[in-house]
Motif scaffolding. Structure first.
Motif, PDB file in Angstrom:
ATOM      1  N   UNK A  60      35.121   6.723 -32.062  1.00 60.63           N
ATOM      2  CA  UNK A  60      34.468   6.985 -33.348  1.00 60.63           C
ATOM      3  C   UNK A  60      33.620   8.251 -33.274  1.00 60.63           C
ATOM      4  N   UNK A  61      32.890   8.421 -32.168  1.00 59.87           N
ATOM      5  CA  UNK A  61      32.067   9.616 -32.007  1.00 59.87           C
ATOM      6  C   UNK A  61      32.918  10.879 -31.939  1.00 59.87           C
ATOM      7  N   UNK A  62      34.033  10.812 -31.207  1.00 60.93           N
ATOM      8  CA  UNK A  62      34.938  11.957 -31.103  1.00 60.93           C
ATOM      9  C   UNK A  62      35.504  12.327 -32.464  1.00 60.93           C
ATOM     10  N   UNK A  63      35.822  11.311 -33.268  1.00 67.48           N
ATOM     11  CA  UNK A  63      36.352  11.540 -34.611  1.00 67.48           C
ATOM     12  C   UNK A  63      35.316  12.232 -35.491  1.00 67.48           C
ATOM     13  N   UNK A  64      34.075  11.767 -35.432  1.00 69.34           N
ATOM     14  CA  UNK A  64      33.002  12.398 -36.204  1.00 69.34           C
ATOM     15  C   UNK A  64      32.839  13.857 -35.789  1.00 69.34           C
ATOM     16  N   UNK A  65      32.827  14.102 -34.479  1.00 66.36           N
ATOM     17  CA  UNK A  65      32.657  15.478 -33.980  1.00 66.36           C
ATOM     18  C   UNK A  65      33.810  16.369 -34.417  1.00 66.36           C
ATOM     19  N   UNK A  66      35.040  15.837 -34.384  1.00 67.11           N
ATOM     20  CA  UNK A  66      36.206  16.624 -34.784  1.00 67.11           C
ATOM     21  C   UNK A  66      36.167  16.943 -36.274  1.00 67.11           C
ATOM     22  N   UNK A  67      35.766  15.985 -37.086  1.00 67.54           N
ATOM     23  CA  UNK A  67      35.640  16.236 -38.527  1.00 67.54           C
ATOM     24  C   UNK A  67      34.621  17.338 -38.787  1.00 67.54           C
ATOM     25  N   UNK A  68      33.494  17.261 -38.120  1.00 66.17           N
ATOM     26  CA  UNK A  68      32.448  18.275 -38.311  1.00 66.17           C
ATOM     27  C   UNK A  68      32.927  19.646 -37.859  1.00 66.17           C
ATOM     28  N   UNK A  69      33.678  19.674 -36.753  1.00 65.11           N
ATOM     29  CA  UNK A  69      34.186  20.946 -36.246  1.00 65.11           C
ATOM     30  C   UNK A  69      35.169  21.571 -37.219  1.00 65.11           C
ATOM     31  N   UNK A  70      35.825  20.716 -37.998  1.00 63.48           N
ATOM     32  CA  UNK A  70      36.767  21.200 -39.012  1.00 63.48           C
ATOM     33  C   UNK A  70      36.081  21.463 -40.348  1.00 63.48           C
ATOM     34  N   UNK A  71      34.754  21.314 -40.367  1.00 66.94           N
ATOM     35  CA  UNK A  71      34.001  21.601 -41.578  1.00 66.94           C
ATOM     36  C   UNK A  71      34.010  20.499 -42.605  1.00 66.94           C
ATOM     37  N   UNK A 153      30.362   5.204 -18.441  1.00 64.83           N
ATOM     38  CA  UNK A 153      29.186   5.864 -17.861  1.00 64.83           C
ATOM     39  C   UNK A 153      28.274   6.424 -18.937  1.00 64.83           C
ATOM     40  N   UNK A 154      28.881   6.914 -19.981  1.00 63.71           N
ATOM     41  CA  UNK A 154      28.149   7.566 -21.053  1.00 63.71           C
ATOM     42  C   UNK A 154      27.456   6.556 -21.961  1.00 63.71           C
ATOM     43  N   UNK A 179      25.973   3.581 -32.052  1.00 67.02           N
ATOM     44  CA  UNK A 179      26.225   4.255 -30.772  1.00 67.02           C
ATOM     45  C   UNK A 179      27.043   5.523 -30.980  1.00 67.02           C
ATOM     46  N   UNK A 180      28.062   5.435 -31.828  1.00 70.85           N
ATOM     47  CA  UNK A 180      28.899   6.605 -32.119  1.00 70.85           C
ATOM     48  C   UNK A 180      28.084   7.722 -32.749  1.00 70.85           C
ATOM     49  N   UNK A 181      27.202   7.375 -33.671  1.00 70.53           N
ATOM     50  CA  UNK A 181      26.356   8.400 -34.297  1.00 70.53           C
ATOM     51  C   UNK A 181      25.474   9.083 -33.258  1.00 70.53           C
ATOM     52  N   UNK A 182      24.930   8.280 -32.340  1.00 65.51           N
ATOM     53  CA  UNK A 182      24.074   8.847 -31.297  1.00 65.51           C
ATOM     54  C   UNK A 182      24.856   9.821 -30.414  1.00 65.51           C
ATOM     55  N   UNK A 183      26.075   9.448 -30.047  1.00 65.97           N
ATOM     56  CA  UNK A 183      26.900  10.324 -29.212  1.00 65.97           C
ATOM     57  C   UNK A 183      27.243  11.618 -29.941  1.00 65.97           C
ATOM     58  N   UNK A 184      27.605  11.505 -31.222  1.00 67.55           N
ATOM     59  CA  UNK A 184      27.964  12.693 -31.996  1.00 67.55           C
ATOM     60  C   UNK A 184      26.764  13.610 -32.180  1.00 67.55           C
ATOM     61  N   UNK A 185      25.592  13.021 -32.355  1.00 64.85           N
ATOM     62  CA  UNK A 185      24.383  13.826 -32.567  1.00 64.85           C
ATOM     63  C   UNK A 185      23.972  14.586 -31.306  1.00 64.85           C
ATOM     64  N   UNK A 186      24.236  14.015 -30.141  1.00 69.69           N
ATOM     65  CA  UNK A 186      23.815  14.654 -28.888  1.00 69.69           C
ATOM     66  C   UNK A 186      24.914  15.503 -28.249  1.00 69.69           C
ATOM     67  N   UNK A 187      26.106  15.485 -28.821  1.00 65.62           N
ATOM     68  CA  UNK A 187      27.196  16.302 -28.270  1.00 65.62           C
ATOM     69  C   UNK A 187      26.900  17.792 -28.490  1.00 65.62           C
ATOM     70  N   UNK A 188      27.018  18.618 -27.468  1.00 67.00           N
ATOM     71  CA  UNK A 188      26.822  20.060 -27.646  1.00 67.00           C
ATOM     72  C   UNK A 188      27.832  20.645 -28.619  1.00 67.00           C
ATOM     73  N   UNK A 194      28.856  14.189 -25.457  1.00 63.83           N
ATOM     74  CA  UNK A 194      27.932  14.770 -24.477  1.00 63.83           C
ATOM     75  C   UNK A 194      28.385  14.469 -23.056  1.00 63.83           C
ATOM     76  N   UNK A 195      27.792  15.151 -22.091  1.00 68.44           N
ATOM     77  CA  UNK A 195      28.110  14.905 -20.685  1.00 68.44           C
ATOM     78  C   UNK A 195      27.478  13.591 -20.239  1.00 68.44           C
ATOM     79  N   UNK A 196      28.123  12.859 -19.301  1.00 69.90           N
ATOM     80  CA  UNK A 196      27.575  11.581 -18.850  1.00 69.90           C
ATOM     81  C   UNK A 196      26.167  11.679 -18.274  1.00 69.90           C
ATOM     82  N   UNK A 197      25.796  12.845 -17.740  1.00 70.43           N
ATOM     83  CA  UNK A 197      24.462  12.982 -17.144  1.00 70.43           C
ATOM     84  C   UNK A 197      23.437  13.571 -18.109  1.00 70.43           C
ATOM     85  N   UNK A 198      23.779  13.629 -19.396  1.00 68.14           N
ATOM     86  CA  UNK A 198      22.850  14.147 -20.400  1.00 68.14           C
ATOM     87  C   UNK A 198      21.730  13.128 -20.608  1.00 68.14           C
ATOM     88  N   UNK A 199      20.516  13.516 -20.266  1.00 68.14           N
ATOM     89  CA  UNK A 199      19.383  12.598 -20.352  1.00 68.14           C
ATOM     90  C   UNK A 199      19.017  12.176 -21.757  1.00 68.14           C
TER      91      UNK A 199
END
Length: 223
Positions: A60-71, A153-154, A179-188, A194-199
């Motif tokens: 779900x997070x990957x989908x949100x990020x991909x949609x945003x990347x496509x505008x 891990x993430x 959880x998906x929203x949190x991942x999408x918000x913190x993804x660079x 985001x990376x698994x070691x992203x604090x």
């Protein structure tokens, strides 16, 4: 464990000494994952987080990020899920993540509704079944992760942090959407996750999931 028998796994989780608050179960298909959850709950055991739960949040997070990347804003996004039975909570999770339109597709639909033709009118393809051709939605396909452990891990540390403090008994689609929203918000920028070691990830998941429980608590007080 060396068995895929849901009842045996559930019995061993409940019988752990000393008792545990959370069990993370990995390596099971959708049906067996659901069976383990149901058996452990019925026996009064701990909260069960499955590999499929964390993969669902990651998809779900990957989908949100991909949609945003496509505008495209999630609410205007149009998503097709190939093989929805592989992740039963994904559809509800996408809906609660704010995705505007979700369509399910199966291999049997290919004759009447070719996937490539369907994707001409949709934004993102989530290929759970792994049967989509590279030409069906090039650059717009979210595959099932080849390494679910890295997604665990993430996600798992943040989920444990968020849910244990609220005496949660079940991982719901609302929790996975938060959880998906949190991942999408913190993804660079330019990355799906985001990376698994992203604090920041644990704090972000804890905050987003905590809002779900705060809302549920507030609602129960006013009923």
């Amino acid at each position: 464990m060396t068995t895929g028998d849901a009842r045996v796994i559930a019995a061993q989780i409940v019988a752990l000494t000393p008792p545990v608050s959370v069990a993370f179960v990995t390596g099971l298909a959708a049906r067996e994952s659901s069976q383990v959850k149901g058996e452990v709950t019925a026996r009064g055991g701990p909260l069960v987080i499955t590999e499929l739960d964390v993969v669902t949040a990651g998809l779900a997070a990957t989908t949100i990020s991909l949609l945003r990347r496509r505008g495209a804003a999630p609410r205007s996004g149009r998503v097709v899920v190939n093989g929805p039975e592989c992740a039963p909570l994904l559809g509800p999770t996408l809906m609660k993540s704010g995705i505007g339109q979700i369509a399910n597709w199966h291999g049997g639909d290919a004759h009447a509704f070719p996937l490539r033709r369907l994707m001409e009118r949709n934004d993102v393809l989530i290929d759970l079944a792994g049967t989509a051709a590279d030409t069906d939605a090039p650059g717009r396909t979210v595959p099932y992760p080849t390494d679910p452990y890295s997604v665990g891990q993430l996600v798992v540390p943040g989920l444990i942090s968020a849910m244990c403090g609220h005496d949660a008994r079940e991982v719901t689609s609302e929790v996975l959407a938060a959880t998906a929203r949190a991942l999408a918000l913190t993804a660079p920028a330019g990355q799906a996750l985001p990376a698994p070691d992203d604090g920041l990830v644990i704090r972000a998941i804890t905050r987003q999931v905590g809002r779900i429980f705060a809302h549920l608590t507030d609602r129960s007080r006013h009923q």
